[in-house]
Scaffold this motif. Structure first.
Motif, PDB file in Angstrom:
ATOM      1  N   ASN A 186       7.418 -10.533  14.685  1.00 50.81           N
ATOM      2  CA  ASN A 186       7.306 -10.797  13.333  1.00 50.81           C
ATOM      3  C   ASN A 186       8.163 -11.964  12.837  1.00 50.81           C
ATOM      4  OD1 ASN A 186       5.410 -10.098  11.265  1.00 50.81           O
ATOM      5  ND2 ASN A 186       6.541  -7.997  10.934  1.00 50.81           N
ATOM      6  N   SER A 187       7.674 -12.827  11.968  1.00 51.53           N
ATOM      7  CA  SER A 187       8.233 -14.129  11.502  1.00 51.53           C
ATOM      8  C   SER A 187       9.000 -13.756  10.309  1.00 51.53           C
ATOM      9  CB  SER A 187       7.208 -15.060  11.162  1.00 51.53           C
ATOM     10  OG  SER A 187       7.795 -16.295  10.509  1.00 51.53           O
ATOM     11  N   PRO A 188      10.087 -14.198  10.139  1.00 46.70           N
ATOM     12  CA  PRO A 188      10.977 -14.096   8.739  1.00 46.70           C
ATOM     13  C   PRO A 188      10.139 -14.357   7.513  1.00 46.70           C
ATOM     14  CG  PRO A 188      12.341 -14.918  10.631  1.00 46.70           C
ATOM     15  CD  PRO A 188      10.871 -15.182  11.084  1.00 46.70           C
ATOM     16  N   ASN A 189       9.465 -15.191   7.794  1.00 52.61           N
ATOM     17  CA  ASN A 189       8.630 -15.800   6.527  1.00 52.61           C
ATOM     18  C   ASN A 189       7.208 -15.198   6.346  1.00 52.61           C
ATOM     19  OD1 ASN A 189       7.753 -17.427   8.781  1.00 52.61           O
ATOM     20  ND2 ASN A 189       7.434 -19.280   7.499  1.00 52.61           N
ATOM     21  N   ALA A 190       6.959 -14.196   7.154  1.00 50.46           N
ATOM     22  CA  ALA A 190       5.652 -13.618   7.068  1.00 50.46           C
ATOM     23  C   ALA A 190       5.469 -12.707   5.844  1.00 50.46           C
ATOM     24  CB  ALA A 190       5.366 -12.681   8.435  1.00 50.46           C
ATOM     25  N   SER A 191       4.126 -12.339   5.427  1.00 46.48           N
ATOM     26  CA  SER A 191       3.864 -11.610   4.232  1.00 46.48           C
ATOM     27  C   SER A 191       2.520 -10.886   4.539  1.00 46.48           C
ATOM     28  CB  SER A 191       3.410 -12.522   3.143  1.00 46.48           C
ATOM     29  OG  SER A 191       2.029 -13.090   3.383  1.00 46.48           O
ATOM     30  N   ALA A 192       2.314  -9.857   3.706  1.00 42.87           N
ATOM     31  CA  ALA A 192       1.269  -8.937   4.125  1.00 42.87           C
ATOM     32  C   ALA A 192      -0.023  -9.347   4.310  1.00 42.87           C
ATOM     33  CB  ALA A 192       1.503  -7.985   3.075  1.00 42.87           C
ATOM     34  N   ARG A 223      -8.343 -10.576  12.653  1.00 46.10           N
ATOM     35  CA  ARG A 223      -6.608 -10.706  12.621  1.00 46.10           C
ATOM     36  C   ARG A 223      -6.076  -9.566  11.854  1.00 46.10           C
ATOM     37  NH1 ARG A 223      -6.092 -16.096   9.698  1.00 46.10           N
ATOM     38  NH2 ARG A 223      -8.264 -15.658   8.776  1.00 46.10           N
ATOM     39  N   TYR A 224      -4.743  -9.084  12.335  1.00 48.92           N
ATOM     40  CA  TYR A 224      -4.124  -7.965  11.494  1.00 48.92           C
ATOM     41  C   TYR A 224      -3.658  -8.710  10.090  1.00 48.92           C
ATOM     42  CZ  TYR A 224      -4.634  -5.217  15.473  1.00 48.92           C
ATOM     43  OH  TYR A 224      -5.033  -4.467  16.606  1.00 48.92           O
ATOM     44  N   THR A 225      -3.909  -8.008   8.933  1.00 51.96           N
ATOM     45  CA  THR A 225      -3.578  -8.183   7.601  1.00 51.96           C
ATOM     46  C   THR A 225      -3.897  -7.235   6.848  1.00 51.96           C
ATOM     47  OG1 THR A 225      -3.879  -9.844   6.076  1.00 51.96           O
ATOM     48  CG2 THR A 225      -5.787  -9.650   7.268  1.00 51.96           C
ATOM     49  N   THR A 226      -3.333  -7.044   5.816  1.00 47.08           N
ATOM     50  CA  THR A 226      -3.627  -6.139   4.612  1.00 47.08           C
ATOM     51  C   THR A 226      -4.883  -6.595   3.740  1.00 47.08           C
ATOM     52  OG1 THR A 226      -2.221  -7.149   3.076  1.00 47.08           O
ATOM     53  CG2 THR A 226      -1.250  -5.249   4.424  1.00 47.08           C
ATOM     54  N   ASP A 227      -5.210  -7.783   4.067  1.00 46.42           N
ATOM     55  CA  ASP A 227      -6.443  -8.231   3.089  1.00 46.42           C
ATOM     56  C   ASP A 227      -7.542  -7.879   3.675  1.00 46.42           C
ATOM     57  OD1 ASP A 227      -8.347  -9.962   1.997  1.00 46.42           O
ATOM     58  OD2 ASP A 227      -7.275 -11.548   2.124  1.00 46.42           O
ATOM     59  N   MET A 228      -8.253  -7.023   3.046  1.00 49.54           N
ATOM     60  CA  MET A 228      -9.528  -6.309   3.638  1.00 49.54           C
ATOM     61  C   MET A 228     -10.706  -7.524   3.495  1.00 49.54           C
ATOM     62  SD  MET A 228      -9.296  -2.469   2.436  1.00 49.54           S
ATOM     63  CE  MET A 228     -10.690  -1.888   3.635  1.00 49.54           C
ATOM     64  N   LEU A 266      -1.948   1.073  10.677  1.00 53.30           N
ATOM     65  CA  LEU A 266      -0.294   1.093  10.906  1.00 53.30           C
ATOM     66  C   LEU A 266       0.229  -0.290  10.231  1.00 53.30           C
ATOM     67  CD1 LEU A 266       0.342   2.697  14.409  1.00 53.30           C
ATOM     68  CD2 LEU A 266       0.248   3.779  12.216  1.00 53.30           C
ATOM     69  N   TRP A 267      -0.258  -1.350  10.332  1.00 51.88           N
ATOM     70  CA  TRP A 267       0.024  -2.654  10.151  1.00 51.88           C
ATOM     71  C   TRP A 267       0.172  -2.593   8.524  1.00 51.88           C
ATOM     72  CZ3 TRP A 267       3.220  -5.787  11.570  1.00 51.88           C
ATOM     73  CH2 TRP A 267       3.334  -7.228  10.989  1.00 51.88           C
ATOM     74  N   ASP A 268      -0.866  -1.989   7.864  1.00 52.99           N
ATOM     75  CA  ASP A 268      -0.761  -1.693   6.377  1.00 52.99           C
ATOM     76  C   ASP A 268       0.309  -0.762   6.005  1.00 52.99           C
ATOM     77  OD1 ASP A 268      -3.145  -2.988   6.326  1.00 52.99           O
ATOM     78  OD2 ASP A 268      -4.404  -1.555   5.689  1.00 52.99           O
ATOM     79  N   LEU A 269       0.698   0.116   6.630  1.00 54.24           N
ATOM     80  CA  LEU A 269       1.632   1.273   6.385  1.00 54.24           C
ATOM     81  C   LEU A 269       3.233   0.381   6.316  1.00 54.24           C
ATOM     82  CD1 LEU A 269       2.844   3.878   5.934  1.00 54.24           C
ATOM     83  CD2 LEU A 269       2.820   4.253   8.255  1.00 54.24           C
ATOM     84  N   HIS A 270       3.249  -0.581   7.302  1.00 55.25           N
ATOM     85  CA  HIS A 270       4.518  -1.390   7.428  1.00 55.25           C
ATOM     86  C   HIS A 270       4.670  -2.106   6.161  1.00 55.25           C
ATOM     87  CE1 HIS A 270       6.103  -5.464   8.345  1.00 55.25           C
ATOM     88  NE2 HIS A 270       7.298  -4.774   8.417  1.00 55.25           N
ATOM     89  N   TRP A 271       3.725  -2.976   5.665  1.00 54.30           N
ATOM     90  CA  TRP A 271       3.782  -3.803   4.620  1.00 54.30           C
ATOM     91  C   TRP A 271       4.084  -3.016   3.436  1.00 54.30           C
ATOM     92  CZ3 TRP A 271       5.770  -8.146   4.994  1.00 54.30           C
ATOM     93  CH2 TRP A 271       5.469  -9.024   6.078  1.00 54.30           C
ATOM     94  N   LYS A 272       3.397  -1.727   3.174  1.00 53.17           N
ATOM     95  CA  LYS A 272       3.602  -1.010   1.948  1.00 53.17           C
ATOM     96  C   LYS A 272       4.831  -0.473   1.796  1.00 53.17           C
ATOM     97  CE  LYS A 272       1.475   0.380  -1.820  1.00 53.17           C
ATOM     98  NZ  LYS A 272       1.232  -0.801  -2.589  1.00 53.17           N
ATOM     99  N   LEU A 273       5.720   0.041   3.005  1.00 56.19           N
ATOM    100  CA  LEU A 273       6.854   0.210   3.110  1.00 56.19           C
ATOM    101  C   LEU A 273       7.897  -0.772   2.860  1.00 56.19           C
ATOM    102  CD1 LEU A 273       6.828   2.966   6.080  1.00 56.19           C
ATOM    103  CD2 LEU A 273       7.395   3.409   3.661  1.00 56.19           C
ATOM    104  N   PHE A 329      -3.297   5.303   4.283  1.00 59.10           N
ATOM    105  CA  PHE A 329      -4.339   5.783   4.997  1.00 59.10           C
ATOM    106  C   PHE A 329      -5.638   5.883   4.454  1.00 59.10           C
ATOM    107  CE2 PHE A 329      -0.969   7.229   7.900  1.00 59.10           C
ATOM    108  CZ  PHE A 329      -1.373   6.599   8.851  1.00 59.10           C
ATOM    109  N   ALA A 330      -5.618   6.395   3.160  1.00 57.39           N
ATOM    110  CA  ALA A 330      -6.917   6.656   2.326  1.00 57.39           C
ATOM    111  C   ALA A 330      -7.683   5.463   2.050  1.00 57.39           C
ATOM    112  CB  ALA A 330      -6.564   7.497   1.133  1.00 57.39           C
ATOM    113  N   ARG A 331      -6.958   4.314   1.806  1.00 56.37           N
ATOM    114  CA  ARG A 331      -7.537   3.047   1.592  1.00 56.37           C
ATOM    115  C   ARG A 331      -8.222   2.621   2.562  1.00 56.37           C
ATOM    116  NH1 ARG A 331      -5.192  -2.415   2.512  1.00 56.37           N
ATOM    117  NH2 ARG A 331      -6.080  -3.948   1.088  1.00 56.37           N
ATOM    118  N   ARG A 332      -8.072   2.931   4.035  1.00 58.07           N
ATOM    119  CA  ARG A 332      -8.959   2.684   4.962  1.00 58.07           C
ATOM    120  C   ARG A 332      -9.712   3.737   5.621  1.00 58.07           C
ATOM    121  NH1 ARG A 332      -8.791  -3.007   6.742  1.00 58.07           N
ATOM    122  NH2 ARG A 332      -6.780  -3.817   6.146  1.00 58.07           N
ATOM    123  N   GLY A 333     -10.054   4.584   4.732  1.00 62.83           N
ATOM    124  CA  GLY A 333     -10.785   5.759   5.130  1.00 62.83           C
ATOM    125  C   GLY A 333     -10.554   7.102   5.572  1.00 62.83           C
TER     126      GLY A 333
END
Length: 863
Positions: free
Chosen positions: A609-615, A639-644, A672-679, A743-747
């Motif tokens: 993960n990059s230090p300047n990354a975002s969700a 790509r892995y991102t929280t942006d649906m 799991l990637w969504d979970l990381h960014w939410k935490l 988890f509910a956000r992704r069904g």
């Protein structure tokens, strides 16, 4: 030195004594639980033995893996997961068989069962040996051996005796775990023990750079206090692509010194406590070249200096350079990356007691002798990477382990390489001809750096479709045309006549495709296809009576090397982590909805993960190896991102995967990637997961690791989600609702269903969160007639009510944050008696008080 060794031995003895006492204590606690638990009323004498026990710091509990037995025989995949805290079982998830099952007697012996397994697998090679069933000694045997374990297998309410064979066929790069009935010889289960990550160039339908620094590695490199005090290791420097750099396309190499963590690698990376290695060998990893695909130890670079080791070798890539020019630097990077993953995940609970990968466990429990065999430039193919997790099987009678070391195979990748030259003339005059592009076959021996050399000959039957005189092509390379029959038939025909290789002359075109035929197992020689004009030239030379001697090989010019792709290396190692932590540590990730590829992707993302990354930063997997842009999806659909709008995956998408492991895993990793960014949003983001255990990034990785330990054998999305929720609850329950919302956000909400285990088309998604999470918010409107105190509570709490006249009754329910009622009672409204919380683990709950059909809720924290 002698004093030091004596101290070590004493430490080992004390540890094993403690471990044995601890296991005895846990066994007693579990037996007491079974005898008194209502769910075991008809099976209260269930026999079991402890497989391993993890004293989890993060969960403040002992996680005990339990195997059900009948007499001295384990029942296959009849397992339990006991969570023990303060001497009590607070959770016991199990699938134990009923004692009433009919027990069938043996009718064949294990030798006949092995013959059945070999016939089923079409293995005719007789070079297999059986490890002893009693002592399980397999640690130092070669890799083409077979370990076997006797089980009972439940089928139709009967327990059938069965033998489990682990068959590692090195010659064909195959490794199986196969269970055979000892009544009929029937194959009850066959599992491939190698997790393959190969991809075709047209695998993806999707058309879809960020900066990194050395931030992650700095935590290891600059923690100098322990390093300066300890002399147990040899100092070492490595010129590598340091974590969190994902690959060469993300940044430059750096010379790093002593990057290990001494808590995880107390002797550094080059010693197993007995031997110090000056090459890329050590206690955690043995890294070397296996270009002939023999699964045997090959070239391993040696330090360029004595005393303090230095592994600083040249690296250069271009469309005109051979990937083999980077042999030493590639193996160095592979060694470095494997060791880094070992040390990082040790911090998150992948330790000796949980079956991690080490030659020497330094007296800390578990089986040993299973350092990762990391093979660079693997000669069994291209565009691939894989991991065979091996196993540590405890003989609960003798206390000995049967151990199979894991193997990581890293390949060269030739995506988007326009010229793939595999035909080389040995005659100096012919060698000046311009190189031509060639196609390769997906069967037979792949061509690597060494290749084969021989005279070209056109068979008497130019199509190669009918039998040729025996020995007529001995030592020759046969050139056949494209007509008449399938390419594998041509190859088998010339092979039977003695040919050492085959050239297919495409007589009607100068464009050459690859040769692809499915399920070919009887061809061992290499095959290539050449264009029309080059084939015509060779034909003319032979017609004129001149000898054409060629070398068929592949110098990998312009190819990418996955030994430099840290993301792919982490992904492969991740298979070992998820396999070893789930259930009994092998064969538990074989079901259609298992998420092995998902955990591996998630681990790769977290450690690069990059230090300047975002969700919303889009992340791909394997963009370097596939020779694609760093901002693309690489070897994934999205790509892995929280942006649906970029990654729209939801749980229902599993229904369209057909059970393809990478497609299933991509959906899990997205969650799991969504979970990381939410935490990370709640607790703070840190690209260095080892720097701050309280960061959201570290908390996410810890939750996922703990979930792996808590989940059952053959998990699905629902049970995997529940294990993560349980991990949070055991840690205090502070983030239960946050996890549910992710988890509910992704069904994967409350009412999501995984359907039946044998069906990958019946999953049902749901987007709702538990009622408790809806109610358990800070803006709960409290009924002034009721209150609870003290809050937080320790051992008990009281209900405060407005004084009333009469004997009205109220109902009190305590719900955990999954919405499950964990305690329910009725009492007089005016009662001053306390409500005990002694049987509840620490965490956040919801207390619902109902009077005359009207309910009111209040959060309760139990400490």
């Amino acid at each position: 030195m002698k004093i030091n060794q004596l101290s070590k031995c004493a430490g080992i003895g004390v540890f094993f004594l403690f471990a044995n006492l601890n296991a005895q204590s846990s066994e007693k606690v579990i037996k007491n639980f079974i005898q008194n638990d209502v769910n075991f009323r008809n099976n209260s004498t269930a026999e079991f033995k402890i497989l391993n026990e993890d004293n989890s710091v993060s969960l403040k509990s002992n996680i005990v893996n339990v195997q059900q037995y009948l007499g001295n025989t384990p029942i296959y995949k009849s397992l339990a997961k006991a969570v023990i805290r303060d001497g009590k079982v607070i959770s016991f998830n199990n699938n134990f068989q009923k004692a009433s099952n009919n027990v069938i007697s043996d009718k064949i012996d294990k030798t006949e069962a092995l013959s059945s397994a070999l016939r089923y697998l079409d293995i005719k090679d007789s070079s297999f040996e059986l490890a002893n069933d009693i002592d399980g000694d397999l640690v130092n045997l070669p890799d083409n051996k077979v370990a076997n374990v006797r089980f009972y297998f439940e089928k139709n309410n009967s327990l059938i005796p069965a033998q489990l064979f682990f068959i590692n066929q090195s010659k064909e790069n195959k490794f199986f775990g196969i269970l055979v009935s000892l009544t009929t010889g029937e194959i009850l289960e066959n599992n491939k023990m190698i997790d393959e990550c190969s991809f075709d160039t047209d695998h993806f339908s999707s058309s879809e750079s960020f900066d990194t620094t050395e931030h992650l590695i700095s935590h290891f490199n600059h923690n100098t206090t322990a390093k300066n005090e300890s002399k147990a290791f040899t100092n070492a420097s490595y010129n590598v692509f340091p974590f969190p750099l994902e690959a060469p396309t993300f940044g430059s190499r750096t010379l790093v010194t002593n990057p290990w963590d001494l808590a995880a690698s107390p002797e550094g990376w080059h010693s197993n406590g007995n031997t110090t290695y000056s090459n890329t060998y050590g206690n955690n990893v043995l890294a070397y070249v296996d270009n002939n695909g023999s699964n045997s130890y090959g070239f391993s670079p040696t330090s360029t200096t004595t005393g303090d080791f230095t592994f600083d070798f040249p690296f250069a890539e271009s469309t005109t350079l051979s990937a083999y020019d980077n042999r030493s630097s590639a193996v160095t990077n592979l060694f470095y990356a494997n060791n880094m993953v070992h040390d990082i995940f040790y911090k998150f609970g992948f330790t000796e007691a949980t079956r991690n990968f080490q030659s020497n466990n330094f007296g800390k429990g578990g089986g040993q002798g299973d350092a990762v065999r990391a093979e660079a430039y693997d000669g069994s193919g291209y565009n691939n990477a894989n991991f065979a997790s091996g196993y540590e099987i405890l003989n609960t009678v003798t206390g000995n382990y049967t151990v199979q070391a894991p193997r990581m195979q890293m390949y060269l990748w030739n995506y988007s390489v326009s010229l793939k030259q595999r035909l080389f003339y040995t005659d100096p005059a012919l060698a000046t001809r311009p190189p031509v592009n060639t196609g390769s076959a997906n069967f037979g021996r792949p061509l690597m750096e060494a290749g084969i050399t021989g005279d070209v000959i056109i068979p008497s039957v130019a199509t190669g479709c009918t039998a040729l005189p025996s020995g007529s092509l001995t030592g020759k390379i046969a050139m056949v045309n494209t007509t008449g029959c399938a390419y594998n038939i041509k190859a088998k025909t010339v092979q039977d006549a003695g040919a050492i290789g085959m050239i297919v002359h495409r007589t009607n075109s100068n464009t050459v495709p690859n040769i692809s035929v499915s399920n070919v197992t009887n061809v061992s020689i290499p095959s290539i296809m050449i264009p029309r004009d080059e084939g015509n030239f060779i034909t003319d030379e032979l017609t004129a009576g001149r000898t054409v001697n060629v070398n068929l090989k592949d110098l990998a010019v312009g190819y990418k090397n996955s030994s430099f792709d840290n993301g792919v290396i982490i992904h492969e190692y991740g298979h070992g982590i998820s396999n070893r932590l789930t259930g009994q540590g092998y064969s538990c990730l074989q079901n259609l909805e298992q998420m092995g590829e998902g955990w591996s992707d998630f681990f790769a993302l977290m450690l690069t993960n990059s230090p300047n990354a975002s969700a919303t930063t889009g992340r791909g997997i394997g963009t370097y190896s596939t020779n694609t842009v760093t901002t693309g999806p690489g070897i994934r659909q999205y790509r892995y991102t929280t942006d649906m709008t970029i990654n729209p995956h939801t749980y229902a998408d599993t229904n369209s995967t057909g059970g393809q492991p990478h497609a299933v895993g991509e959906i899990w990793a997205t969650m799991l990637w969504d979970l990381h960014w939410k935490l990370a949003e709640k607790y703070g983001y840190n690209s260095d997961v080892t720097a701050d255990p309280n960061s959201g990034s570290a908390k996410a990785l810890q939750l996922v690791m703990d979930g792996l330990k808590l989940q059952p054998c053959s998990p699905n999305f629902v049970s995997g989600r529940d294990a993560i929720l349980q991990a949070d609850q055991l840690a205090g329950g502070a983030d239960n609702c946050l996890i549910w919302e992710v988890f509910a956000r992704r069904g994967l909400g409350v009412n999501a269903s995984s359907g039946t285990a044998a069906n990958i088309y019946d999953q049902v998604e749901d987007f709702t969160t538990p009622e408790a999470c809806i109610l358990a918010t800070e803006d709960i409107t409290k009924n002034k007639n009721f209150g609870i105190y003290p809050n937080p509570a320790k051992g008990e709490f009281f209900i405060k009510t407005q004084p009333t006249v009469g004997n009205e009754t109220i109902k009190v329910q305590i719900l955990d944050l999954s919405g499950k009622v964990v305690k329910s009672l009725e009492r007089k409204k005016n009662s001053s008696d306390s409500i005990s919380t002694q049987d509840l683990i620490k965490g956040t709950y919801l207390v619902v008080i109902t009077e005359n059909g009207k309910s009111n809720a209040e959060k309760l924290i139990i400490e």
